[in-house]
Design a protein around this motif. Structure first.
Motif, PDB file in Angstrom:
ATOM      1  N   MET A 224      54.607  50.914  61.079  1.00  0.00           N
ATOM      2  CA  MET A 224      55.100  50.374  59.813  1.00  0.00           C
ATOM      3  C   MET A 224      54.568  51.237  58.669  1.00  0.00           C
ATOM      4  O   MET A 224      53.416  51.675  58.720  1.00  0.00           O
ATOM      5  N   ILE A 225      55.407  51.455  57.652  1.00  0.00           N
ATOM      6  CA  ILE A 225      54.946  52.219  56.483  1.00  0.00           C
ATOM      7  C   ILE A 225      55.351  51.457  55.230  1.00  0.00           C
ATOM      8  O   ILE A 225      56.539  51.322  54.924  1.00  0.00           O
ATOM      9  N   GLY A 226      54.353  50.933  54.537  1.00  0.00           N
ATOM     10  CA  GLY A 226      54.632  50.141  53.337  1.00  0.00           C
ATOM     11  C   GLY A 226      54.295  50.930  52.085  1.00  0.00           C
ATOM     12  O   GLY A 226      53.152  51.359  51.911  1.00  0.00           O
ATOM     13  N   ILE A 227      55.307  51.139  51.249  1.00  0.00           N
ATOM     14  CA  ILE A 227      55.014  51.754  49.950  1.00  0.00           C
ATOM     15  C   ILE A 227      55.663  50.902  48.866  1.00  0.00           C
ATOM     16  O   ILE A 227      56.677  50.253  49.095  1.00  0.00           O
ATOM     17  N   GLY A 228      55.048  50.898  47.707  1.00  0.00           N
ATOM     18  CA  GLY A 228      55.629  50.177  46.582  1.00  0.00           C
ATOM     19  C   GLY A 228      55.062  50.776  45.321  1.00  0.00           C
ATOM     20  O   GLY A 228      53.996  51.416  45.349  1.00  0.00           O
ATOM     21  N   GLY A 272      61.079  44.911  43.809  1.00  0.00           N
ATOM     22  CA  GLY A 272      61.881  43.830  43.236  1.00  0.00           C
ATOM     23  C   GLY A 272      61.317  43.335  41.915  1.00  0.00           C
ATOM     24  O   GLY A 272      62.036  42.771  41.088  1.00  0.00           O
ATOM     25  N   THR A 273      60.044  43.541  41.705  1.00  0.00           N
ATOM     26  CA  THR A 273      59.411  43.114  40.449  1.00  0.00           C
ATOM     27  C   THR A 273      59.773  44.067  39.312  1.00  0.00           C
ATOM     28  O   THR A 273      60.018  43.648  38.189  1.00  0.00           O
ATOM     29  N   LEU A 274      59.835  45.355  39.604  1.00  0.00           N
ATOM     30  CA  LEU A 274      60.127  46.329  38.542  1.00  0.00           C
ATOM     31  C   LEU A 274      61.615  46.481  38.256  1.00  0.00           C
ATOM     32  O   LEU A 274      62.005  46.947  37.194  1.00  0.00           O
ATOM     33  N   ASP A 275      62.449  46.116  39.246  1.00  0.00           N
ATOM     34  CA  ASP A 275      63.896  46.245  39.051  1.00  0.00           C
ATOM     35  C   ASP A 275      64.561  45.045  39.723  1.00  0.00           C
ATOM     36  O   ASP A 275      64.310  44.799  40.911  1.00  0.00           O
ATOM     37  N   LEU A 281      68.138  48.199  46.444  1.00  0.00           N
ATOM     38  CA  LEU A 281      68.120  49.670  46.353  1.00  0.00           C
ATOM     39  C   LEU A 281      67.218  50.269  47.439  1.00  0.00           C
ATOM     40  O   LEU A 281      67.521  51.314  48.006  1.00  0.00           O
ATOM     41  N   GLY A 282      66.118  49.576  47.733  1.00  0.00           N
ATOM     42  CA  GLY A 282      65.210  50.051  48.780  1.00  0.00           C
ATOM     43  C   GLY A 282      65.916  50.098  50.137  1.00  0.00           C
ATOM     44  O   GLY A 282      65.769  51.071  50.894  1.00  0.00           O
ATOM     45  N   ILE A 283      66.690  49.061  50.425  1.00  0.00           N
ATOM     46  CA  ILE A 283      67.410  49.041  51.710  1.00  0.00           C
ATOM     47  C   ILE A 283      68.448  50.167  51.734  1.00  0.00           C
ATOM     48  O   ILE A 283      68.585  50.880  52.733  1.00  0.00           O
ATOM     49  N   LEU A 284      69.114  50.357  50.605  1.00  0.00           N
ATOM     50  CA  LEU A 284      70.133  51.412  50.560  1.00  0.00           C
ATOM     51  C   LEU A 284      69.512  52.815  50.614  1.00  0.00           C
ATOM     52  O   LEU A 284      70.183  53.788  50.906  1.00  0.00           O
ATOM     53  N   ALA A 285      68.210  52.904  50.361  1.00  0.00           N
ATOM     54  CA  ALA A 285      67.525  54.205  50.473  1.00  0.00           C
ATOM     55  C   ALA A 285      66.883  54.367  51.856  1.00  0.00           C
ATOM     56  O   ALA A 285      66.251  55.385  52.122  1.00  0.00           O
ATOM     57  N   ASN A 308      53.600  39.828  36.579  1.00  0.00           N
ATOM     58  CA  ASN A 308      55.037  39.509  36.638  1.00  0.00           C
ATOM     59  C   ASN A 308      55.630  39.508  38.047  1.00  0.00           C
ATOM     60  O   ASN A 308      56.822  39.783  38.224  1.00  0.00           O
ATOM     61  N   LYS A 309      54.806  39.239  39.047  1.00  0.00           N
ATOM     62  CA  LYS A 309      55.287  39.241  40.436  1.00  0.00           C
ATOM     63  C   LYS A 309      56.421  38.219  40.585  1.00  0.00           C
ATOM     64  O   LYS A 309      56.307  37.086  40.096  1.00  0.00           O
ATOM     65  N   ILE A 310      57.468  38.635  41.263  1.00  0.00           N
ATOM     66  CA  ILE A 310      58.620  37.726  41.439  1.00  0.00           C
ATOM     67  C   ILE A 310      58.332  36.672  42.506  1.00  0.00           C
ATOM     68  O   ILE A 310      57.396  36.802  43.289  1.00  0.00           O
ATOM     69  N   CYS A 311      59.160  35.655  42.531  1.00  0.00           N
ATOM     70  CA  CYS A 311      59.155  34.605  43.557  1.00  0.00           C
ATOM     71  C   CYS A 311      57.957  33.658  43.468  1.00  0.00           C
ATOM     72  O   CYS A 311      57.731  32.899  44.410  1.00  0.00           O
TER      73      CYS A 311
END
Ligand code: SAM
Ligand code: SF4
Ligand code: FES
Length: 348
Positions: A224-228, A272-275, A281-285, A308-311
């Motif tokens: 797994m590779i998590g970037i944000g 998702g928090t910044l946009d 868009l992440g999935i499409l990339a 400002n974290k979403i959800c």
């Protein structure tokens, strides 16, 4: 010209440092995303895996300069879920179709190794068809072994930055990159499916640092590779620093997909928090995982690693349905599945 180097990266899963730096900041990246998506679909079709995230403690003994949960942030109201509350989150998650639970928290030694093992065992016995992932930071090798023996099979521990000089700018002197890397090697050696990764746009990060991150991942070969993107949190030493760029994060997601075609790459909440459309868009990339929150709503605002974290005001069911709609809107679907790594392409 760029099409040619992107095709080469597609074919060889590698590129020179100079090419990687060009691609990380590529302005018109449509072709990069197109090729990454092609790879993603070859390995994972249009499936998007879900992981139910249970943020079970916001206590942390560490003081990473970027994170709102750092011990020296006295403006956070601290909480811990009880084991019963954790099991309830997982039960609700199971009903909602999650088959992987991620227990994430600060480095909170209140939860002893034995207690973590007990929680893992119970989650496995309640939901034998589910995977249990831990993301609780650096512990001794013996502890990791005990977690594995209790039934945990996945562990998320971002290396954060693979450059020592950069690491010391993000962490106090009690913490070291060498120890973090050693933890990752220990986890791998024990047999865990390991997730690593880094923030994009963390303070003082250079393009060379990002290339070093990619090179370290090539060495580690994580599942797994998590970037944000880095997002400032007002009560931290980096509270007035700039957030990372969404575009650069998307470019890196696509580059990761081409370098690690098999990998599980989340489209993160930070995106998702910044946009508002960041996760789509992440999935499409090239991303193939989403990690919606399963924590009880009343605690969510308190797990404020960044602002400002979403959800944070939503129920677990709302997030599940919201994500389902978002993913469907771009032609993908959430699957009810443990979401194991696929080593080979399923389609040509
Ligand atoms: N304590 C564990 C650890 O550090 O591995 C797990 C929880 S920690 C909150 C999970 C991840 O959040 C970290 O690996 C880091 O990359 C990310 N994070 C922390 N502060 C952040 C910030 N301000 N912006 C974006 N991501 C952040
Ligand atoms: Fe603690 Fe993890 Fe935040 Fe660092 S990133 S302060 S270890 S919760
Ligand atoms: Fe939580 Fe949209 S994913 S409300």
């Amino acid at each position: 010209m760029f099409e040619c180097v992107i095709d080469k990266l597609f074919a060889t899963k590698n590129a020179s440092d100079e090419v990687l730096k060009l691609l990380i900041d590529l302005d018109d990246a449509d072709y990069l995303y197109k090729r990454a998506l092609e790879r993603r679909v070859a390995y994972y079709d249009h499936d998007v895996f879900t992981r139910g995230l249970i943020e079970f403690t916001n206590y942390c003994k560490n003081n990473c300069y970027y994170c709102g949960l750092r011990a020296q942030n006295h403006n956070v109201e601290r909480y811990r879920l009880t084991p019963e509350e954790i099991y309830e989150c997982a039960d609700e998650g199971y009903e909602l179709g999650y088959r992987t639970f991620v227990l994430q928290g600060g480095e909170d030694m209140y939860f002893s190794d034995d207690q973590i093992c007990e929680i893992v065992r119970r989650l496995k016995s309640d939901h034998p068809d589910c995977a249990v992932t831990l993301s609780i930071g650096e512990r001794e090798r013996e502890a990791y072994q005990a977690f594995y023996d209790a039934g945990a099979r996945r562990y998320l521990l971002r290396h954060e930055t693979a450059n020592d000089a950069h690491y010391v700018k993000l962490h106090p002197k009690e913490m070291s990159l060498a120890h973090r890397k050693q933890c990752l090697w220990n986890l791998k050696d024990i047999g865990f499916q390991v997730g690593s990764g880094f923030m994009v746009g963390s303070p003082f990060q250079t393009l060379d640092d990002l290339v070093a991150d990619l090179r370290f991942l090539q060495e580690l070969q994580p599942d797994m590779i998590g970037i944000g993107p880095f997002i400032p949190q007002a009560d931290t030493p980096f509270g007035d620093q700039q957030a990372g760029s969404v575009k650069r994060t998307l470019n890196l997601v696509a580059i990761l997909r081409l370098m690690f075609p098999y990998a599980l790459i989340p489209s993160t909440t930070a995106l998702g928090t910044l946009d508002p459309k960041g996760r789509e868009l992440g999935i499409l990339a090239g991303a193939n995982v989403v990690m919606p929150n399963l924590s009880p709503t009343r605690f969510r605002k308190l797990y404020a690693i960044y602002d400002n974290k979403i959800c944070t005001g939503d129920e677990s069911a709302q997030c599940r349905h919201c994500l389902e709609k978002r993913v469907e809107s771009i032609g993908f679907h959430l699957v009810v599945d443990r979401g194991d790594v696929r080593r080979e392409a399923v389609k040509l």
